[in-house]
Design a protein around this motif. Structure first.
Motif, PDB file in Angstrom:
ATOM      1  N   LEU A   1      -6.112 -14.532   2.898  1.00  0.00           N
ATOM      2  CA  LEU A   1      -7.070 -13.612   3.516  1.00  0.00           C
ATOM      3  C   LEU A   1      -7.452 -12.475   2.574  1.00  0.00           C
ATOM      4  O   LEU A   1      -8.617 -12.063   2.529  1.00  0.00           O
ATOM      5  N   LEU A   2      -6.496 -11.971   1.800  1.00  0.00           N
ATOM      6  CA  LEU A   2      -6.813 -10.951   0.806  1.00  0.00           C
ATOM      7  C   LEU A   2      -7.793 -11.505  -0.219  1.00  0.00           C
ATOM      8  O   LEU A   2      -8.760 -10.832  -0.597  1.00  0.00           O
ATOM      9  N   SER A   3      -7.582 -12.721  -0.641  1.00  0.00           N
ATOM     10  CA  SER A   3      -8.478 -13.354  -1.601  1.00  0.00           C
ATOM     11  C   SER A   3      -9.894 -13.486  -1.039  1.00  0.00           C
ATOM     12  O   SER A   3     -10.876 -13.219  -1.737  1.00  0.00           O
ATOM     13  N   LEU A   4      -9.989 -13.874   0.218  1.00  0.00           N
ATOM     14  CA  LEU A   4     -11.314 -13.987   0.853  1.00  0.00           C
ATOM     15  C   LEU A   4     -11.994 -12.624   0.943  1.00  0.00           C
ATOM     16  O   LEU A   4     -13.198 -12.501   0.701  1.00  0.00           O
ATOM     17  N   ALA A   5     -11.232 -11.603   1.275  1.00  0.00           N
ATOM     18  CA  ALA A   5     -11.799 -10.258   1.376  1.00  0.00           C
ATOM     19  C   ALA A   5     -12.296  -9.775   0.016  1.00  0.00           C
ATOM     20  O   ALA A   5     -13.327  -9.103  -0.087  1.00  0.00           O
ATOM     21  N   MET A   6     -11.579 -10.137  -1.039  1.00  0.00           N
ATOM     22  CA  MET A   6     -11.935  -9.670  -2.371  1.00  0.00           C
ATOM     23  C   MET A   6     -13.143 -10.382  -2.960  1.00  0.00           C
ATOM     24  O   MET A   6     -13.627 -10.008  -4.024  1.00  0.00           O
ATOM     25  N   GLU A   7     -13.665 -11.383  -2.254  1.00  0.00           N
ATOM     26  CA  GLU A   7     -14.902 -12.009  -2.715  1.00  0.00           C
ATOM     27  C   GLU A   7     -16.059 -11.019  -2.667  1.00  0.00           C
ATOM     28  O   GLU A   7     -17.007 -11.132  -3.439  1.00  0.00           O
ATOM     29  N   THR A   8     -15.991 -10.049  -1.745  1.00  0.00           N
ATOM     30  CA  THR A   8     -17.095  -9.091  -1.600  1.00  0.00           C
ATOM     31  C   THR A   8     -16.655  -7.633  -1.699  1.00  0.00           C
ATOM     32  O   THR A   8     -17.489  -6.775  -1.944  1.00  0.00           O
ATOM     33  N   LEU A   9     -15.388  -7.356  -1.505  1.00  0.00           N
ATOM     34  CA  LEU A   9     -14.905  -5.973  -1.597  1.00  0.00           C
ATOM     35  C   LEU A   9     -14.396  -5.691  -3.007  1.00  0.00           C
ATOM     36  O   LEU A   9     -13.871  -6.593  -3.660  1.00  0.00           O
ATOM     37  N   PRO A  10     -14.522  -4.446  -3.453  1.00  0.00           N
ATOM     38  CA  PRO A  10     -13.953  -4.103  -4.758  1.00  0.00           C
ATOM     39  C   PRO A  10     -12.439  -4.323  -4.772  1.00  0.00           C
ATOM     40  O   PRO A  10     -11.754  -4.039  -3.785  1.00  0.00           O
ATOM     41  N   MET A  11     -11.934  -4.835  -5.888  1.00  0.00           N
ATOM     42  CA  MET A  11     -10.524  -5.159  -5.992  1.00  0.00           C
ATOM     43  C   MET A  11      -9.631  -3.963  -5.674  1.00  0.00           C
ATOM     44  O   MET A  11      -8.675  -4.083  -4.910  1.00  0.00           O
ATOM     45  N   GLY A  12      -9.932  -2.809  -6.262  1.00  0.00           N
ATOM     46  CA  GLY A  12      -9.095  -1.630  -6.060  1.00  0.00           C
ATOM     47  C   GLY A  12      -9.031  -1.204  -4.609  1.00  0.00           C
ATOM     48  O   GLY A  12      -7.965  -0.877  -4.085  1.00  0.00           O
ATOM     49  N   THR A  13     -10.168  -1.218  -3.942  1.00  0.00           N
ATOM     50  CA  THR A  13     -10.219  -0.844  -2.527  1.00  0.00           C
ATOM     51  C   THR A  13      -9.453  -1.847  -1.678  1.00  0.00           C
ATOM     52  O   THR A  13      -8.629  -1.469  -0.847  1.00  0.00           O
ATOM     53  N   ALA A  14      -9.720  -3.142  -1.893  1.00  0.00           N
ATOM     54  CA  ALA A  14      -9.066  -4.181  -1.098  1.00  0.00           C
ATOM     55  C   ALA A  14      -7.552  -4.126  -1.268  1.00  0.00           C
ATOM     56  O   ALA A  14      -6.803  -4.162  -0.275  1.00  0.00           O
ATOM     57  N   TYR A  15      -7.097  -3.989  -2.499  1.00  0.00           N
ATOM     58  CA  TYR A  15      -5.658  -3.971  -2.741  1.00  0.00           C
ATOM     59  C   TYR A  15      -5.010  -2.729  -2.143  1.00  0.00           C
ATOM     60  O   TYR A  15      -3.938  -2.808  -1.533  1.00  0.00           O
ATOM     61  N   ALA A  16      -5.665  -1.585  -2.291  1.00  0.00           N
ATOM     62  CA  ALA A  16      -5.098  -0.344  -1.750  1.00  0.00           C
ATOM     63  C   ALA A  16      -5.006  -0.392  -0.225  1.00  0.00           C
ATOM     64  O   ALA A  16      -3.998   0.013   0.363  1.00  0.00           O
ATOM     65  N   VAL A  17      -6.041  -0.894   0.428  1.00  0.00           N
ATOM     66  CA  VAL A  17      -6.028  -0.975   1.891  1.00  0.00           C
ATOM     67  C   VAL A  17      -4.979  -1.990   2.349  1.00  0.00           C
ATOM     68  O   VAL A  17      -4.210  -1.724   3.278  1.00  0.00           O
ATOM     69  N   TRP A  18      -4.926  -3.131   1.696  1.00  0.00           N
ATOM     70  CA  TRP A  18      -3.953  -4.170   2.052  1.00  0.00           C
ATOM     71  C   TRP A  18      -2.526  -3.645   1.901  1.00  0.00           C
ATOM     72  O   TRP A  18      -1.688  -3.826   2.787  1.00  0.00           O
ATOM     73  N   THR A  19      -2.273  -2.977   0.792  1.00  0.00           N
ATOM     74  CA  THR A  19      -0.945  -2.410   0.558  1.00  0.00           C
ATOM     75  C   THR A  19      -0.619  -1.333   1.594  1.00  0.00           C
ATOM     76  O   THR A  19       0.505  -1.264   2.095  1.00  0.00           O
ATOM     77  N   GLY A  20      -1.607  -0.500   1.906  1.00  0.00           N
ATOM     78  CA  GLY A  20      -1.397   0.564   2.896  1.00  0.00           C
ATOM     79  C   GLY A  20      -1.066   0.027   4.270  1.00  0.00           C
ATOM     80  O   GLY A  20      -0.153   0.520   4.948  1.00  0.00           O
ATOM     81  N   ILE A  21      -1.800  -1.002   4.672  1.00  0.00           N
ATOM     82  CA  ILE A  21      -1.527  -1.616   5.982  1.00  0.00           C
ATOM     83  C   ILE A  21      -0.130  -2.220   5.980  1.00  0.00           C
ATOM     84  O   ILE A  21       0.653  -2.026   6.921  1.00  0.00           O
TER      85      ILE A  21
END
Length: 105
Positions: free
Chosen positions: A45-65
Motif C-alpha cells: 500500500l505504501l508503494s501504491l501511495a508513492m506512485e503519486t505522492l512525494p516520497m518524503g511526504t509518504a514515508y513521513a506520514v506512514w512512519t508517523g501513523i
C-alpha cells in the motif's frame, strides 16, 4: 485514492507491530503469518501511495501513523504509560503528518 492507500499502509504497519508483540508472547506460525501479512500489505500500500505522492511526504506520514499507532496500541493492549507528556508527543507526530498532507496537496 493515494492518501487512502497511505493511511491503510499505516494501519497495516500498526497491525504488524502489534503482531510482533504477539509473536513474542506465543511463538506460533499463525502469529508469524499475521505479522508478515501485515507488513507485506503495509509495504504494498505504501508503494501504491508513492506512485503519486512525494516520497518524503509518504514515508513521513506512514512512519508517523505506524509509530503513533504502535504507541497507542501499547497503551490500550499492554498497559504502557498514558502520561500527558507521552500523549502530547503522539499528538505532535500526528499533527506533523497532517501538516505534511496539507502542504503536499
Amino acid at each position: 485514492m493515494n492518501w487512502t492507500f497511505l493511511i491503510l499502509a499505516g494501519v497495516f504497519e500498526m497491525f504488524g507491530v502489534l503482531m510482533i508483540n504477539k509473536l513474542h508472547q506465543e511463538r506460533s506460525i499463525k502469529a508469524f503469518l499475521l505479522m508478515a501479512g501485515g507488513f507485506v500489505l503495509s509495504f504494498v500500500l505504501l508503494s501504491l501511495a508513492m506512485e503519486t505522492l512525494p516520497m518524503g511526504t509518504a514515508y513521513a506520514v506512514w512512519t508517523g501513523i505506524g509509530a503513533s499507532g504502535g504507541a497507542i496500541l501499547g497503551m490500550v493492549f499492554y498497559g504502557e504509560s498514558r502520561s500527558l507528556l507521552r500523549l502530547a508527543c503522539i499528538a505532535l507526530v500526528l499533527g506533523s503528518a497532517v501538516g505534511l498532507k496539507l502542504v503536499s496537496g
